[in-house]
Design an enzyme around this catalytic site. Structure first.
Site, PDB file in Angstrom:
ATOM      1  CG  ASP A  53       0.236   1.982  -5.828  1.00  0.00           C
ATOM      2  OD1 ASP A  53       0.794   0.973  -6.514  1.00  0.00           O
ATOM      3  OD2 ASP A  53       0.941   3.082  -5.767  1.00  0.00           O
ATOM      4  CG  ASP A  94       0.602   7.130  -6.381  1.00  0.00           C
ATOM      5  OD1 ASP A  94       0.458   6.125  -6.460  1.00  0.00           O
ATOM      6  OD2 ASP A  94       1.531   8.011  -5.983  1.00  0.00           O
ATOM      7  CG  ASP A 117      -2.146   2.469  -8.739  1.00  0.00           C
ATOM      8  OD1 ASP A 117      -1.892   1.381  -8.957  1.00  0.00           O
ATOM      9  OD2 ASP A 117      -1.763   3.441  -8.092  1.00  0.00           O
TER      10      ASP A 117
END
Length: 836
Positions: free
Chosen positions: A520, A720, A724
């Site tokens: 990410d 995080d 996600d």
């Protein structure tokens, strides 16, 4: 050197406190008194010691060159100690109307303290005995409930300067102590019977050469049988229990060979007793059981020591007590209360050198904290008023006043410790494979034992029985059964010390071959410190956006809140707030509809983006900024350029991952052009930069990669945010980085508590090293079992030597696992990095 405790003035030296020897402040000196004191606590304790006739205490302190601290006398009534429910947690019956209670004492420094505390029965009726452990500062007080109260005992200790606390021994510790007591009892019975049987068999052996009357020989034979019964029925019971449990479950347990060996030796000896002739092996049987039990005791102790030494988290994660401030104002008195009694919103005091007992916010004071228990980093972190602190951190500086947000198991470290406990309780897939291997080995061993007995039968039943017993004992695959679970347990605990919390042990096995690593962008590759670098549009819309974003904890929301803008009006009401992960937030402010997010989010309400703002957004993208639109009452009124710097270790980490053969791809809900720009700066090709992804799109992408037939290696997702979570859950291995939300911690297999993306490399290295330890353990176990079985079949190993060799192999596996350093590289890297 400690000043003398007689109140004399030395040249150019202050007056020393008669109790602790420290300097007495001039304002506390009293005219005409020989004994001077630095505080009221020292005065009270000194007079009490004199009153009770325990003056020798001070002589002992001086003889040992001890240094006392100023006495702390709380003056509490300790009436809560008389609560039966509280007592039950630390009290056990001691017989004849007596109880034995464990108390933890503050202020224990030296052997003189032990002497003073253990003199309590002489001055307090109803107290029969006090035993104080200097190392743990835990006193075992034996007292009579009919003659005194536990609160009276506590007040007496407090008056001596040793503030007592009920010592709550956990259920696991109690069960462990009970297990140890039973194991030692079994070992003691086996050893005692073995020694007596040696004497009895010695008499029988002597009678064979010098002659013995038949009645005496029969008596010794039957007495040997009687003495061996406790060994087989009590001491050897664990071997039979596990063997029978395995048979009931239709599986072969590794204790089955030992149980069969003991049964064969006892049956043959008992048969010879009934016949009145033939050799007896009762002495060998008892010595064998004693040797096996003793070895298992050593093995269990070594295994516990390995796990406890690796596990530093449990010892500091939870305190039993905290100092709660009673009342308002900076001078409010502090009262020690159990952690369970704390409620959110209350205030606690944390003194220098103490552990922070709760999660909360600093209300007063400035200091530095050691957060190694959470992050693995020993570098002190400064904190001030308004900063958040976590339970388990060590206060290295001045006194702090902290507001309680969470305590006990509700703290962050409590949740992380629950992850470790859950992982330790899981059974890795590799362990199931090892169990099957051990069971197959036992099955082969049983067949080999039957063949060995038949092969040696021509040398006599006695020789054949010895060979079979030796083979069954020496080739017991105990080391094989320990090789994987112990290595995994030590690795999980050492990982926790390094700031890596593994929820699923199987993830470490899958991480050995990481084929694709998905990262990410925001908060993972970037620092998560988004800022509003540019603003184009109406300032009033910006202020409405700031008010709406106050309802969110997203990095973009923080950027809006912290951005400086000319305030236009005060927002009185915020209603109907709805946040869409990966897109934006909407709500009604003072009756006006406001939407903040990406272009799709603001256009979902039918608000077209003016061409001028489209051009402005393109310019922001060209600068590497992420465009965030603001719509008010159905019209897009502005666009903000959000900037978020890359982490310092991002480029180095991605280069290392690619050098290992992994394909690295960046996933983000941000504008595709911004994501491409970030990927290019990290050295990644354009096809590995995927922007504009919704949480569902990330999920589908990961699902497609995991389900691909031609994939090479595991699919690893690193993120995080809430957006996600689904991707983390679907990946072969999900890794939540530092600062992740609760949803990511739940979905991930591995949780990192250290800053940056570099800890991902530590996880991969740790997984590789764990595999090496497991291979080493398995290799040694298999080589040992094959070699030992061969030696026993050929007659080179007897039953007693077999009993010695078998536990040595297990201890070797224990040491191999305990000395392994799967996450040692992470610690060296942290040590080499200069502190901020």
């Amino acid at each position: 050197m400690t000043p003398p405790r007689d109140g004399r003035r030395l040249s150019a030296a202050p007056v020393a406190c008669a109790h602790c020897g420290l300097a007495v402040p001039p304002g506390l000196l009293r005219e005409g008194e020989t004994d001077q004191f630095c505080c009221a606590g020292c005065r009270q304790v000194y007079r009490l010691v004199k009153e009770w006739g325990l003056d020798q205490y001070y002589r002992l302190v001086d003889q040992q060159q001890g240094v006392l601290e100023p006495a702390k006398v709380t003056g509490r009534s300790f009436e809560d100690f008389d609560d039966l429910a509280l007592q039950a947690e630390a009290t056990e019956a001691a017989g004849a109307g007596r109880c034995r209670t464990r108390l933890y004492l503050e202020g224990v420094h030296c052997a003189a303290c032990v002497w003073l505390v253990e003199k309590l029965p002489a001055v307090l009726p109803g107290v029969e005995e006090v035993r104080l452990n200097l190392g743990s500062a835990v006193a075992e007080v034996t007292w009579r409930p009919g003659a005194t109260r536990l609160s009276a005992v506590a007040r007496a200790l407090d008056r001596l300067g040793y503030t007592p606390h009920v010592h709550r021994a956990g259920r696991v510790q109690e069960a462990r102590r009970a297990e140890d007591r039973t194991a030692l009892a079994r070992l003691g019975v086996a050893a005692a019977c073995a020694m007596n049987l040696m004497f009895l068999h010695g008499a029988l052996y002597a009678g064979e050469y010098q002659g013995m009357a038949s009645p005496y020989e029969a008596f010794f034979r039957w007495l040997s049988l009687a003495v061996s019964l406790p060994v087989l029925g009590f001491s050897a019971r664990p071997f039979y229990q596990t063997a029978l449990a395995g048979l009931k479950a239709r599986m072969v347990h590794i204790d089955l060979p030992v149980a069969l060996a003991l049964t064969a030796a006892f049956a043959a000896s008992a048969g010879n007793v009934l016949r009145g002739s033939g050799p007896l092996w009762f002495d060998s049987l008892a010595m064998l059981v004693a040797a096996l039990l003793g070895a298992r005791q050593l093995q269990r102790g070594a295994q516990r020591a390995a796990l406890e030494r690796a596990d530093s988290l449990r010892g500091v994660a939870f305190l039993e007590f905290a100092r709660r401030l009673e009342g308002e104002g900076p001078g409010a008195p502090a009262v020690e209360v159990p952690i369970a009694a704390l409620s959110p919103g209350e205030r606690v005091e944390v003194r220098s050198g103490e552990l922070v007992p709760v999660d909360g916010v600093v209300l007063a004071g400035r200091s530095s904290l050691d957060n190694a228990v959470l992050t693995g980093e020993a570098a002190p972190q400064p904190v001030k008023e308004g900063d958040a602190v976590n339970a388990g951190a060590t206060n290295l500086g001045a006194r702090l006043v902290v507001r309680v947000d969470a305590a006990g198991e509700g703290t962050r470290v409590g949740a992380l410790l629950a992850i470790v406990n859950d992982a330790l309780s899981r059974k890795p897939a590799l362990l199931a494979t090892t169990d099957r291997l051990a069971r197959r080995f036992v099955e082969v061993l049983l067949g080999l034992s039957a063949a060995t007995g038949l092969a040696w039968l021509g040398r006599g039943p006695e020789v054949a029985l010895e060979r079979v017993v030796a083979l069954l004992v020496v080739a017991c695959p105990c080391a094989l059964g320990l090789s994987v679970p112990l290595a995994v347990s030590v690795t999980l605990l050492r990982a926790a010390r390094a700031g890596v919390f593994v929820k699923n042990p199987d993830a470490l096995e899958r991480l050995r071959h990481a084929g694709t690593v998905l990262l990410d962008k925001t908060g993972t590759l970037t620092e998560g410190r988004a800022t509003v670098a540019r603003w184009v549009g109406d300032d009033a819309a910006r202020e409405l956006a700031r008010s709406l974003e106050a309802e969110s904890s997203h990095a973009v929301a923080r950027a809006f809140r912290e951005s400086s803008g000319r305030p236009v009006r005060v927002v009185r009401t915020v209603e109907e707030v709805r946040e869409v992960p990966g897109q934006g937030i909407s709500g009604r402010l003072d009756g006006r509809r406001v939407r903040v997010g990406n272009r799709a989010h603001v256009e979902a309400e039918g608000a077209p983006v003016p061409s001028g703002l489209v051009e402005a957004a393109d310019a922001l993208v060209a600068e590497g900024l992420s465009p965030v639109y603001v719509a008010v009452d159905g019209a897009v009124a502005g666009v903000a350029g959000i900037g978020d710097p890359l982490r310092a270790d991002a480029r180095r980490t991605i280069a290392a991952l690619r050098a290992r053969g992994a394909r690295v791809r960046v996933l983000s809900g941000d504008h595709p052009a911004v994501v491409s720009r970030v990927a290019a700066s990290l050295g990644l090709p354009a096809e590995d930069a995927l922007g504009g992804l919704t949480p569902e799109a990330k999920r589908d992408l990961v699902a497609g990669l995991v389900g691909a037939r031609d994939r090479e290696g595991a699919v690893v997702m690193v993120g995080d945010g809430v957006n996600d979570a689904a991707a983390l859950a679907l990946a072969d291995v999900g890794i939540a980085v530092h600062g992740g939300t609760g949803a990511t911690i739940v979905a991930a297999d591995v949780v990192l508590t250290r800053e940056g993306v570099a800890p991902v490399l530590d996880v991969l290295d740790g997984a590789r090293r764990l595999r090496g330890v497991v291979r080493r353990n398995l290799g040694f176990s298999l080589v040992y079992n094959v070699a030992a079985a061969t030696a026993a079949v050929l007659g080179f190993v007897g039953p007693l030597l077999a009993a010695v060799l078998m536990p040595v192999s297990s201890l070797t596996v224990v040491l191999s696992s305990a000395l392994a350093r799967p996450f040692d590289g992470a610690r060296r890297a942290r040590a080499a990095r200069p502190a901020a």
